[in-house]
Write a protein that holds these residues in place. Structure first.
Motif, PDB file in Angstrom:
ATOM      1  N   GLN A  42     -17.343   3.958 -10.597  1.00  0.00           N
ATOM      2  CA  GLN A  42     -17.350   4.969 -11.650  1.00  0.00           C
ATOM      3  C   GLN A  42     -16.482   6.144 -11.203  1.00  0.00           C
ATOM      4  O   GLN A  42     -16.790   6.802 -10.220  1.00  0.00           O
ATOM      5  CB  GLN A  42     -18.774   5.429 -11.954  1.00  0.00           C
ATOM      6  CG  GLN A  42     -19.652   4.298 -12.474  1.00  0.00           C
ATOM      7  CD  GLN A  42     -21.048   4.759 -12.833  1.00  0.00           C
ATOM      8  OE1 GLN A  42     -21.228   5.821 -13.419  1.00  0.00           O
ATOM      9  NE2 GLN A  42     -22.043   3.967 -12.479  1.00  0.00           N
ATOM     10  N   ILE A  43     -15.396   6.364 -11.941  1.00  0.00           N
ATOM     11  CA  ILE A  43     -14.434   7.401 -11.595  1.00  0.00           C
ATOM     12  C   ILE A  43     -14.349   8.397 -12.746  1.00  0.00           C
ATOM     13  O   ILE A  43     -14.049   8.029 -13.877  1.00  0.00           O
ATOM     14  CB  ILE A  43     -13.031   6.805 -11.344  1.00  0.00           C
ATOM     15  CG1 ILE A  43     -13.072   5.700 -10.285  1.00  0.00           C
ATOM     16  CG2 ILE A  43     -12.046   7.905 -10.961  1.00  0.00           C
ATOM     17  CD1 ILE A  43     -13.454   6.168  -8.904  1.00  0.00           C
ATOM     18  N   ASN A  44     -14.656   9.659 -12.455  1.00  0.00           N
ATOM     19  CA  ASN A  44     -14.535  10.717 -13.449  1.00  0.00           C
ATOM     20  C   ASN A  44     -13.110  11.247 -13.416  1.00  0.00           C
ATOM     21  O   ASN A  44     -12.584  11.573 -12.356  1.00  0.00           O
ATOM     22  CB  ASN A  44     -15.538  11.838 -13.150  1.00  0.00           C
ATOM     23  CG  ASN A  44     -15.541  12.896 -14.221  1.00  0.00           C
ATOM     24  OD1 ASN A  44     -14.772  13.844 -14.164  1.00  0.00           O
ATOM     25  ND2 ASN A  44     -16.404  12.745 -15.198  1.00  0.00           N
ATOM     26  N   VAL A  45     -12.469  11.312 -14.588  1.00  0.00           N
ATOM     27  CA  VAL A  45     -11.070  11.751 -14.692  1.00  0.00           C
ATOM     28  C   VAL A  45     -10.996  12.902 -15.682  1.00  0.00           C
ATOM     29  O   VAL A  45     -11.536  12.809 -16.789  1.00  0.00           O
ATOM     30  CB  VAL A  45     -10.157  10.599 -15.179  1.00  0.00           C
ATOM     31  CG1 VAL A  45      -8.722  11.089 -15.335  1.00  0.00           C
ATOM     32  CG2 VAL A  45     -10.234   9.416 -14.242  1.00  0.00           C
ATOM     33  N   ARG A  46     -10.312  13.968 -15.263  1.00  0.00           N
ATOM     34  CA  ARG A  46     -10.059  15.093 -16.157  1.00  0.00           C
ATOM     35  C   ARG A  46      -8.568  15.387 -16.133  1.00  0.00           C
ATOM     36  O   ARG A  46      -7.972  15.531 -15.063  1.00  0.00           O
ATOM     37  CB  ARG A  46     -10.861  16.317 -15.732  1.00  0.00           C
ATOM     38  CG  ARG A  46     -12.365  16.065 -15.772  1.00  0.00           C
ATOM     39  CD  ARG A  46     -13.141  17.323 -15.803  1.00  0.00           C
ATOM     40  NE  ARG A  46     -13.037  17.924 -17.117  1.00  0.00           N
ATOM     41  CZ  ARG A  46     -13.930  18.772 -17.609  1.00  0.00           C
ATOM     42  NH1 ARG A  46     -14.983  19.110 -16.903  1.00  0.00           N
ATOM     43  NH2 ARG A  46     -13.773  19.295 -18.798  1.00  0.00           N
ATOM     44  N   LEU A  47      -7.989  15.445 -17.342  1.00  0.00           N
ATOM     45  CA  LEU A  47      -6.573  15.771 -17.477  1.00  0.00           C
ATOM     46  C   LEU A  47      -6.299  16.170 -18.917  1.00  0.00           C
ATOM     47  O   LEU A  47      -7.153  16.021 -19.790  1.00  0.00           O
ATOM     48  CB  LEU A  47      -5.689  14.596 -17.045  1.00  0.00           C
ATOM     49  CG  LEU A  47      -5.935  13.213 -17.659  1.00  0.00           C
ATOM     50  CD1 LEU A  47      -5.376  13.072 -19.054  1.00  0.00           C
ATOM     51  CD2 LEU A  47      -5.301  12.149 -16.767  1.00  0.00           C
ATOM     52  N   ASP A  48      -5.105  16.678 -19.154  1.00  0.00           N
ATOM     53  CA  ASP A  48      -4.695  17.076 -20.499  1.00  0.00           C
ATOM     54  C   ASP A  48      -4.388  15.822 -21.310  1.00  0.00           C
ATOM     55  O   ASP A  48      -3.449  15.085 -20.995  1.00  0.00           O
ATOM     56  CB  ASP A  48      -3.468  17.981 -20.413  1.00  0.00           C
ATOM     57  CG  ASP A  48      -2.962  18.437 -21.780  1.00  0.00           C
ATOM     58  OD1 ASP A  48      -3.548  18.031 -22.815  1.00  0.00           O
ATOM     59  OD2 ASP A  48      -1.980  19.198 -21.805  1.00  0.00           O
ATOM     60  N   ALA A  49      -5.188  15.589 -22.348  1.00  0.00           N
ATOM     61  CA  ALA A  49      -5.030  14.372 -23.146  1.00  0.00           C
ATOM     62  C   ALA A  49      -3.677  14.294 -23.836  1.00  0.00           C
ATOM     63  O   ALA A  49      -3.213  13.207 -24.192  1.00  0.00           O
ATOM     64  CB  ALA A  49      -6.146  14.286 -24.188  1.00  0.00           C
ATOM     65  N   LYS A  50      -3.022  15.446 -24.030  1.00  0.00           N
ATOM     66  CA  LYS A  50      -1.726  15.464 -24.709  1.00  0.00           C
ATOM     67  C   LYS A  50      -0.558  15.596 -23.736  1.00  0.00           C
ATOM     68  O   LYS A  50       0.592  15.631 -24.161  1.00  0.00           O
ATOM     69  CB  LYS A  50      -1.691  16.615 -25.719  1.00  0.00           C
ATOM     70  CG  LYS A  50      -2.710  16.450 -26.835  1.00  0.00           C
ATOM     71  CD  LYS A  50      -2.657  17.603 -27.798  1.00  0.00           C
ATOM     72  CE  LYS A  50      -3.705  17.419 -28.894  1.00  0.00           C
ATOM     73  NZ  LYS A  50      -3.741  18.554 -29.819  1.00  0.00           N
ATOM     74  N   GLY A  51      -0.871  15.662 -22.449  1.00  0.00           N
ATOM     75  CA  GLY A  51       0.179  15.828 -21.451  1.00  0.00           C
ATOM     76  C   GLY A  51       0.730  14.495 -20.973  1.00  0.00           C
ATOM     77  O   GLY A  51       0.200  13.420 -21.285  1.00  0.00           O
ATOM     78  N   PRO A  52       1.805  14.547 -20.195  1.00  0.00           N
ATOM     79  CA  PRO A  52       2.440  13.319 -19.717  1.00  0.00           C
ATOM     80  C   PRO A  52       1.556  12.501 -18.775  1.00  0.00           C
ATOM     81  O   PRO A  52       1.721  11.287 -18.668  1.00  0.00           O
ATOM     82  CB  PRO A  52       3.701  13.817 -19.000  1.00  0.00           C
ATOM     83  CG  PRO A  52       3.492  15.258 -18.740  1.00  0.00           C
ATOM     84  CD  PRO A  52       2.535  15.754 -19.781  1.00  0.00           C
ATOM     85  N   ALA A  53       0.610  13.147 -18.093  1.00  0.00           N
ATOM     86  CA  ALA A  53      -0.247  12.406 -17.164  1.00  0.00           C
ATOM     87  C   ALA A  53      -1.118  11.393 -17.898  1.00  0.00           C
ATOM     88  O   ALA A  53      -1.388  10.309 -17.384  1.00  0.00           O
ATOM     89  CB  ALA A  53      -1.124  13.367 -16.366  1.00  0.00           C
ATOM     90  N   ALA A  54      -1.558  11.725 -19.106  1.00  0.00           N
ATOM     91  CA  ALA A  54      -2.444  10.814 -19.850  1.00  0.00           C
ATOM     92  C   ALA A  54      -1.742   9.489 -20.125  1.00  0.00           C
ATOM     93  O   ALA A  54      -2.318   8.413 -19.914  1.00  0.00           O
ATOM     94  CB  ALA A  54      -2.889  11.469 -21.152  1.00  0.00           C
ATOM     95  N   GLU A  55      -0.516   9.569 -20.571  1.00  0.00           N
ATOM     96  CA  GLU A  55       0.228   8.332 -20.856  1.00  0.00           C
ATOM     97  C   GLU A  55       0.529   7.574 -19.571  1.00  0.00           C
ATOM     98  O   GLU A  55       0.395   6.344 -19.510  1.00  0.00           O
ATOM     99  CB  GLU A  55       1.529   8.648 -21.591  1.00  0.00           C
ATOM    100  CG  GLU A  55       2.279   7.391 -22.007  1.00  0.00           C
ATOM    101  CD  GLU A  55       3.511   7.704 -22.836  1.00  0.00           C
ATOM    102  OE1 GLU A  55       4.298   6.771 -23.037  1.00  0.00           O
ATOM    103  OE2 GLU A  55       3.680   8.861 -23.265  1.00  0.00           O
TER     104      GLU A  55
END
Length: 200
Positions: A42-55
């Motif tokens: 189980q890995i919790n991930v937080r990032l900008d959903a609209k940023g390049p990292a999400a893609e």
């Protein structure tokens, strides 16, 4: 010589009630099935959903992070749960934690991202069978009818006064995952066994 944390075999939070869960499943004549799925990554991930990292992370995992609230995306053995506008929980097979973490970090590059292994924080209960909805409805305020909480849905909620992440599995007759903190797992298992007595 006593085992220490480095040499002791892994012990699931519900190893002490595994026989009771199996017995309840046997005596319910197929109406309810209860089992623990221990040690899932189980890995919790937080990032900008609209940023390049999400893609980039989605491509690295071969699974796009769900953007619709309270939804689940699954690809192979990996499942992504939407927990918030910029937060997801990735659930994978036991032992895949480090691989998932490194793939996410490498894909994100210099983009801001938080990746936390929370595998030891929770265990997972599997609740299936024709009466699974009824059993969970005894202690959950959510409307669990398939029209309202059908396959591919998830929610952070309470069950039997215990905070859980509830997931309606998307395979036919797959039932529910109940992700519960390890320290409350025994209590919740007892609650489920007690609530299931009317079906045995």
């Amino acid at each position: 010589m006593a085992d220490n944390a480095l040499t002791a075999p892994l012990r699931s939070p519900l190893s002490g009630v595994a026989d009771r869960l199996a017995a309840a499943t046997r005596t319910s004549a197929g109406e309810i099935r209860l089992a623990e799925l221990p040690f899932l990554a189980q890995i919790n991930v937080r990032l900008d959903a609209k940023g390049p990292a999400a893609e980039a992370v989605g491509l690295a995992l071969d699974l796009q992070l769900p953007l619709q609230p309270n939804t689940v995306v699954r690809a192979g053995e990996l499942t992504a749960l939407w927990l918030g506008p910029d937060e997801w929980l990735l659930v994978g097979p036991p032992g895949s934690e480090r691989d998932l973490e490194s793939r996410i970090r490498e894909a994100a590059g210099d983009e801001p991202v938080s990746v936390t292994d929370v595998s030891a924080q929770r265990t997972t209960l599997l609740v299936t069978g024709p009466r699974a909805h009824d059993l969970l409805a005894h202690g959950c305020a959510l409307d669990l009818h398939p029209r309202a909480f059908g396959s591919g849905r998830c929610a952070q909620t309470t069950l039997g006064r215990t905070q859980v992440v509830l997931v309606a599995r998307d395979e036919p007759r797959a039932g529910f995952w109940v992700l519960v903190r390890s320290s409350f797992a025994g209590y919740l298992a007892d609650w489920l066994l007690d609530a299931a007595t009317e079906y045995v």
